[in-house]
Write a protein that holds these residues in place. Structure first.
Motif, PDB file in Angstrom:
ATOM      1  N   ARG A   1      56.841  53.401  82.022  1.00 50.62           N
ATOM      2  CA  ARG A   1      58.095  53.338  81.257  1.00 50.62           C
ATOM      3  C   ARG A   1      58.125  52.076  80.398  1.00 50.62           C
ATOM      4  O   ARG A   1      58.545  52.108  79.231  1.00 50.62           O
ATOM      5  N   LEU A   2      57.691  50.950  80.955  1.00 49.87           N
ATOM      6  CA  LEU A   2      57.619  49.712  80.182  1.00 49.87           C
ATOM      7  C   LEU A   2      56.687  49.876  78.984  1.00 49.87           C
ATOM      8  O   LEU A   2      56.997  49.437  77.871  1.00 49.87           O
ATOM      9  N   ALA A   3      55.546  50.510  79.222  1.00 48.74           N
ATOM     10  CA  ALA A   3      54.578  50.694  78.134  1.00 48.74           C
ATOM     11  C   ALA A   3      55.169  51.549  77.021  1.00 48.74           C
ATOM     12  O   ALA A   3      54.953  51.267  75.839  1.00 48.74           O
ATOM     13  N   ARG A   4      55.941  52.584  77.386  1.00 48.10           N
ATOM     14  CA  ARG A   4      56.557  53.428  76.360  1.00 48.10           C
ATOM     15  C   ARG A   4      57.576  52.660  75.535  1.00 48.10           C
ATOM     16  O   ARG A   4      57.825  52.981  74.378  1.00 48.10           O
ATOM     17  N   SER A   5      58.167  51.629  76.146  1.00 49.17           N
ATOM     18  CA  SER A   5      59.153  50.827  75.411  1.00 49.17           C
ATOM     19  C   SER A   5      58.500  49.878  74.415  1.00 49.17           C
ATOM     20  O   SER A   5      59.192  49.223  73.640  1.00 49.17           O
ATOM     21  N   GLY A   6      57.166  49.800  74.444  1.00 48.44           N
ATOM     22  CA  GLY A   6      56.455  48.917  73.522  1.00 48.44           C
ATOM     23  C   GLY A   6      56.080  47.585  74.124  1.00 48.44           C
ATOM     24  O   GLY A   6      55.516  46.734  73.447  1.00 48.44           O
ATOM     25  N   MET A   7      56.391  47.378  75.398  1.00 47.22           N
ATOM     26  CA  MET A   7      56.071  46.112  76.047  1.00 47.22           C
ATOM     27  C   MET A   7      55.025  46.358  77.127  1.00 47.22           C
ATOM     28  O   MET A   7      55.175  47.253  77.960  1.00 47.22           O
ATOM     29  N   VAL A   8      53.980  45.577  77.102  1.00 49.15           N
ATOM     30  CA  VAL A   8      52.878  45.720  78.044  1.00 49.15           C
ATOM     31  C   VAL A   8      52.967  44.584  79.062  1.00 49.15           C
ATOM     32  O   VAL A   8      53.193  43.428  78.702  1.00 49.15           O
TER      33      VAL A   8
ATOM     34  N   PHE B   1      53.421  42.836  73.115  1.00 53.48           N
ATOM     35  CA  PHE B   1      54.022  43.994  72.453  1.00 53.48           C
ATOM     36  C   PHE B   1      52.930  44.913  71.924  1.00 53.48           C
ATOM     37  O   PHE B   1      51.974  44.454  71.306  1.00 53.48           O
ATOM     38  N   ASP B   2      53.086  46.184  72.168  1.00 51.84           N
ATOM     39  CA  ASP B   2      52.194  47.177  71.595  1.00 51.84           C
ATOM     40  C   ASP B   2      52.861  47.720  70.344  1.00 51.84           C
ATOM     41  O   ASP B   2      53.766  48.556  70.420  1.00 51.84           O
ATOM     42  N   VAL B   3      52.461  47.216  69.175  1.00 54.85           N
ATOM     43  CA  VAL B   3      53.122  47.575  67.918  1.00 54.85           C
ATOM     44  C   VAL B   3      52.438  48.763  67.241  1.00 54.85           C
ATOM     45  O   VAL B   3      52.828  49.112  66.124  1.00 54.85           O
TER      46      VAL B   3
END
Length: 423
Positions: free
Chosen positions: A387-394, A421-423
């Motif tokens: 869920r965190l990864a889907r929010s853009g934060m790793v 951040f996964d941009v």
């Protein structure tokens, strides 16, 4: 920023007299229009007829009983307003605009430090925004808020703005690189001085205790937690550090209790004076805005707000090389289900602004999520991490977090977001 032309607003003021927000709203705008109605509370507002499309509520600090006490009082009041607004279906099609003063630093250089009490209330509202997109707006003003500026702000869709001299400013992140240092002093840490770490036997506290010994050559540590040596892993951590030639004191202290903090600091030996503070302590009591209680606020605010304020006041004259507080992106972006935690961390960010304005060392490290090997996200499962990864934060590894710590301390900045951040 360019704002759209103002449209006619159906507006009311909640919980203020006509010398508050109502006066500033009229001052810059349509002097020939109807006076803005003022209601003493939410009940009188909804009973007066259809709720206007825009309702303004002012969140200001009374500062009657002291800073930490005022945070508890103001955030509790704002929580009551938020809960009442969300619970009443008659408000469902209206927007509640919280008007603050001095809660953020914006505009040109030279603006004074933010008010940490107001900043905490804003953090709470940011979480309400995350949970209820489009229903709440934050507007920080210096002197006036004209109806035309308000209309433009609402039309822009920005959830939070600051108005300075009639100009509207919006918050944005900027990347910190070695070539974009913030210009603050970078002070050296005396290896023979004592470094105090709150939450010092917990996941992050232990991680950074080992780090400052290995990377900064610190030989004297004061590790503080509520349970002291009775905390899980405390004896083993002390033995490990002693084996590396470090003098370690593990103390049981409630850092939210001013007298206990004063006694703790009085016990620091003169030959190894306090050099730096790393405030990692914190607890979670998550819940959405409707489910939060005043007790949920207090239990999270105490180890962050009360403790940091006591440490700030009691070390003010010690010439510390560094005063690092561990904050969270919840206070910057708002975090659904973390209104109390967002409020506490927004306070820490503003407190560092106060310290820097006084010429004192200060750094707020605004952490993103940590991996399961460290931090309060240690209990997260695979579903939570996805869920965190889907929010853009790793999630950060321990090694990455330590690297960001060193980069932030060396940047000279005051409030630095340390996150992937996964941009």
């Amino acid at each position: 920023m360019d704002l759209p032309a103002a449209d006619a607003l159906s507006t009311a003021i909640l919980g203020q007299d006509t010398l508050g927000v109502a006066a500033t709203l009229r001052a810059g705008g349509d002097s020939g229009g109807d006076p803005v109605p003022v209601h003493a509370d939410l009940l009188s507002l909804v009973e007066a007829g259809p709720v206007p499309g825009v309702v303004l509520a002012e969140a200001v600090s009374g500062r009657v009983d002291g800073v930490a006490e005022s945070v508890h009082e103001l955030t509790s009041h704002v929580l009551d307003v938020l809960q009442g607004w969300l619970a009443d279906d008659r408000c469902a099609d209206s927007r509640l605009v919280f008007v603050t003063r001095g809660g953020v630093v914006a505009g040109e250089d030279g603006e004074k430090a933010p008010d940490p009490v107001v900043a905490a209330a804003r953090g709470l509202v940011r979480s309400a925004q995350s949970e209820n997109p489009g229903r709440f707006v934050l507007v920080d003003i210096d002197d006036e808020l004209s109806s035309s500026v308000l209309a433009g702000v609402l039309a822009s869709g920005e959830p939070q703005v600051a108005v300075r001299g009639g100009e509207v400013w919006v918050p944005r992140l900027a990347r910190v690189t070695p070539d974009s240092k913030a210009g603050g002093d970078v002070r050296s840490w005396d290896p023979e001085g004592t470094v105090l770490i709150t939450g010092g036997t917990g996941g992050l506290g232990a991680l950074f205790a080992r780090h400052v010994v290995a990377e900064r050559g610190i030989r004297h540590l004061l590790l503080v937690s509520r349970r002291g040596l009775d905390a899980p892993g405390a004896l083993e951590l002390r033995a490990e550090l002693i084996a590396h030639g470090v003098e370690v004191t593990v103390a049981a202290c409630d850092v939210a209790d001013r007298d206990q903090v004063a006694a703790l600091l009085a016990g620091v030996p003169e030959e190894h004076p306090l050099t730096a503070v790393i405030h990692t302590a914190g607890v979670l009591a998550d819940g959405t805005i409707p489910s939060l209680s005043a007790e949920d606020l207090d239990v999270v605010l105490r180890p962050k707000v009360d403790a940091a304020w006591h440490l700030h006041e009691l070390t003010r004259g010690l010439g510390l090389a560094e005063f690092v507080v561990f904050s969270s992106v919840a206070g910057t972006f708002g975090g659904a289900g973390q209104g109390n935690y967002a409020a506490a961390n927004a306070f820490l960010d503003a407190l560092v602004g106060v310290r820097r304005a006084e010429g004192l060392a200060g750094l707020s490290l605004v952490w993103g999520a940590w991996g399961r090997e460290a931090g309060m996200t240690g209990g997260l499962g695979e579903v939570d991490l996805r869920r965190l990864a889907r929010s853009g934060m790793v999630a950060l590894s321990a090694e990455q977090g330590l690297g960001l710590f060193e980069a932030a301390v060396g940047s000279g900045g005051s409030v630095v977001v340390a996150a992937r951040f996964d941009v």
